[in-house]
Enzyme design. Structure first.
Site, short mmCIF file in Angstrom:
data_model
loop_
_atom_site.label_atom_id
_atom_site.label_comp_id
_atom_site.label_asym_id
_atom_site.label_seq_id
_atom_site.Cartn_x
_atom_site.Cartn_y
_atom_site.Cartn_z
N GLU A 35 0.84 -1.21 0.00
CA GLU A 35 0.00 0.00 0.00
C GLU A 35 0.87 1.24 0.00
O GLU A 35 1.87 1.32 0.73
CB GLU A 35 -0.87 -0.03 1.26
CG GLU A 35 -2.26 0.49 1.06
CD GLU A 35 -3.07 -0.34 0.07
OE1 GLU A 35 -3.10 0.00 -1.12
OE2 GLU A 35 -3.66 -1.34 0.51
N THR A 37 2.79 2.19 -2.33
CA THR A 37 4.10 1.86 -2.91
C THR A 37 4.09 2.05 -4.42
O THR A 37 5.15 2.19 -5.02
CB THR A 37 4.45 0.38 -2.64
OG1 THR A 37 3.32 -0.42 -2.98
CG2 THR A 37 4.82 0.13 -1.19
N ASP A 38 2.88 2.08 -5.04
CA ASP A 38 2.87 2.10 -6.53
C ASP A 38 3.50 3.37 -7.09
O ASP A 38 4.24 3.33 -8.06
CB ASP A 38 1.47 1.83 -7.11
CG ASP A 38 0.37 2.79 -6.71
OD1 ASP A 38 0.59 3.63 -5.81
OD2 ASP A 38 -0.72 2.71 -7.31
N GLY A 125 -12.65 2.42 -1.20
CA GLY A 125 -11.27 1.93 -1.29
C GLY A 125 -11.17 0.62 -2.05
O GLY A 125 -10.18 -0.09 -1.94
N LEU A 126 -12.20 0.28 -2.85
CA LEU A 126 -12.16 -0.96 -3.64
C LEU A 126 -12.10 -0.64 -5.14
O LEU A 126 -12.46 -1.46 -5.98
CB LEU A 126 -13.38 -1.84 -3.32
CG LEU A 126 -13.50 -2.28 -1.86
CD1 LEU A 126 -14.80 -3.05 -1.63
CD2 LEU A 126 -12.31 -3.15 -1.43
N SER A 127 -11.65 0.57 -5.44
CA SER A 127 -11.41 0.99 -6.83
C SER A 127 -12.65 1.02 -7.70
O SER A 127 -12.65 0.52 -8.82
CB SER A 127 -10.37 0.09 -7.50
OG SER A 127 -9.16 0.28 -6.91
N SER A 128 -13.70 1.64 -7.17
CA SER A 128 -14.89 1.80 -8.00
C SER A 128 -14.54 2.63 -9.22
O SER A 128 -14.98 2.33 -10.34
CB SER A 128 -16.02 2.44 -7.21
OG SER A 128 -15.58 3.64 -6.63
N ASP A 173 -4.61 0.38 -9.27
CA ASP A 173 -6.04 0.07 -9.35
C ASP A 173 -6.45 -0.28 -10.78
O ASP A 173 -7.17 -1.24 -11.03
CB ASP A 173 -6.88 1.26 -8.87
CG ASP A 173 -6.51 1.68 -7.47
OD1 ASP A 173 -5.79 0.92 -6.80
OD2 ASP A 173 -6.94 2.77 -7.05
N TYR A 222 -3.79 12.46 0.23
CA TYR A 222 -3.02 11.54 -0.61
C TYR A 222 -1.86 12.28 -1.27
O TYR A 222 -0.71 11.85 -1.22
CB TYR A 222 -3.97 10.95 -1.67
CG TYR A 222 -3.38 9.90 -2.58
CD1 TYR A 222 -3.42 8.55 -2.24
CD2 TYR A 222 -2.82 10.24 -3.80
CE1 TYR A 222 -2.92 7.58 -3.09
CE2 TYR A 222 -2.32 9.28 -4.67
CZ TYR A 222 -2.37 7.95 -4.30
OH TYR A 222 -1.87 6.98 -5.15
C1 GLA Z 1 -5.29 4.49 -4.22
C2 GLA Z 1 -4.55 4.84 -5.51
C3 GLA Z 1 -3.51 3.76 -5.84
C4 GLA Z 1 -2.60 3.50 -4.65
C5 GLA Z 1 -3.41 3.27 -3.37
C6 GLA Z 1 -2.55 3.17 -2.14
O1 GLA Z 1 -6.05 3.33 -4.38
O2 GLA Z 1 -5.46 4.93 -6.58
O3 GLA Z 1 -2.77 4.16 -6.97
O4 GLA Z 1 -1.65 4.51 -4.50
O5 GLA Z 1 -4.35 4.32 -3.16
O6 GLA Z 1 -1.80 2.02 -2.20
#
Ligand code: GLA
Length: 387
Positions: A35, A37-38, A125-128, A173, A222
């Site tokens: 988390e 780290t991307d 936080g599930l990438s909707s 994501d 963020y």
């Molecule tokens: C969000 C961002 C991702 C990533 C995460 C944290 O989901 O969209 O790119 O940075 O937070 O790991």
């Protein structure tokens, strides 16, 4: 409302009074570990999940894009040659942005009528947002017959989010949503964008638990984490010429600059460096059936996110603490950006139903919040086709 391709197709027929010609769907994602780290060129270990977005469409040749968003009962109509980022960012940005990004990448598109709906809870936080972007790019791909890899789609989707929606996210994501595979997690090297598939264990399931606290990347926290890291990286890159990102920094190197970089940057980078190590170790452990080690690493990841990166909140900490005390759960942590949203829990399949109901009850007792706790399955990424 729970969507499916059938329900979205029925809505299309009502809204546009004709049949759609193409369809697409793509998963949300849960990140097992790795988390924040991307965007440090690091490693992540997400899976696409069976909470998905669905879209159907038919093509037009007059340069007009019409989108009906079932979840908002709202429509947007734009002329493609006038499409620009909107002043106010809302669902229209997430649905028009992918087409803008597609055109910017110089792929053909002459307009469409589209209906979209998503089962991925918004702001959880599930990438909707990634699953909506990737699904709509699947529509553009199906209508144009372009041949693109799932990685290409992820890159175009990320550009939509960064440039059209003004969210400075990394690539995780969109890659998970686009490139996911059934029963697999993806170990993604966010520098080379190379992906290794890691088979998820049969006897264990991933459970997501919603803290009930909505999160939004747009709040500024963020972006602040990113700039706090950059402030420390300035000194480190002056000292170590080969370093391009936190990914290249070792704990020894970080300790060398302790006292010379802001204390907060030190802690943020300590998280990024230790999380990368945990992610690589966890991917190996998962592959070889090392479930308990994977669980411990998830737990350590949460600690580090809470204390060093400071992206947790009381509710997420409470969920993790309660989950850790329930039988059958070997690891729990926040998943996604944090500041609210969901936790991910690694739970033995025989204990999963009991785990879900205990976590629900105990979390409600502790916080007064009625939460959704769901078992999610590692699933395919983007799927598209013609009717
Ligand atoms: C969000 C961002 C991702 C990533 C995460 C944290 O989901 O969209 O790119 O940075 O937070 O790991």
């Amino acid at each position: 409302m729970r969507h499916s391709l059938d329900s979205i197709t029925a809505i299309f027929k009502q809204v546009f009074a004709t049949n759609p010609t193409v369809w697409a769907d793509a998963g949300g994602r849960v990140n097992i570990i790795g988390e924040h780290t991307d965007y440090h060129d690091g490693f992540v270990l997400p899976t696409a999940i069976d909470l998905r977005s669905y879209a159907v469409a038919s093509g037009r040749d007059d340069g007009i894009l019409r989108i009906y968003a079932a979840d908002y009962d709202g429509s947007v109509q734009v002329a493609l040659d006038e499409l620009r980022p909107f002043q106010q960012i809302d669902w229209r940005s997430y649905t028009c942005g992918p087409f803008w990004s597609w055109l910017k990448a110089e792929h053909p598109f002459t307009g469409a009528d589209v209906v979209i709906g998503s089962n991925v809870p918004a702001g959880g936080g599930l990438s909707s947002s990634a699953s909506i972007e990737v699904t709509l790019l699947g529509i553009a791909k199906a209508l144009s017959n372009e041949i693109l890899s799932c990685l290409n789609i992820a890159i175009i989707a990320r550009a939509a989010e960064n440039l059209f929606c003004d969210v400075p996210c990394g690539i995780m994501d969109q890659m998970a949503s686009s490139c996911g595979q059934k029963h697999k997690a993806l170990l993604i090297d966010c520098r080379s964008l190379e992906t290794k598939l890691v088979t998820t264990p049969n006897d264990w399931v991933f459970v997501v638990a919603d803290s009930g606290v909505p999160r939004s990347l747009a709040t500024g926290e963020y972006a602040r984490r990113r700039s706090e890291c950059d402030a420390g990286m300035k000194t480190i890159t002056q000292l170590y010429k080969h370093v391009r990102a936190a990914r290249d920094v070792s704990m020894d190197m970080l300790n060398t600059v302790k006292g010379r970089i802001p204390e907060v940057s030190f802690r943020r980078l300590r998280h990024a460096i230790s999380e990368n190590e945990r992610t690589l170790t966890a991917a190996d452990a998962l592959k070889t059936g090392g479930i308990y080690l994977t669980g411990q690493l998830m737990q350590q990841s949460h600690e580090s996110l809470a204390k060093d990166y400071e992206v947790s909140c009381r509710e997420l900490d409470t969920l993790v603490e309660i989950a850790s005390g329930i039988k059958g759960c070997v690891g729990a942590r926040l998943t996604g950006a944090g500041f609210g949203g969901n936790t991910v829990n690694l739970v033995h399949k025989d204990a999963a139903n009991d785990f879900c109901s205990q976590l629900k009850t105990k979390y409600r007792e502790a916080t007064g919040i009625k939460t959704a706790v769901r078992i999610v399955r590692p699933s395919a990424g983007l799927q598209t086709g013609r009717f």
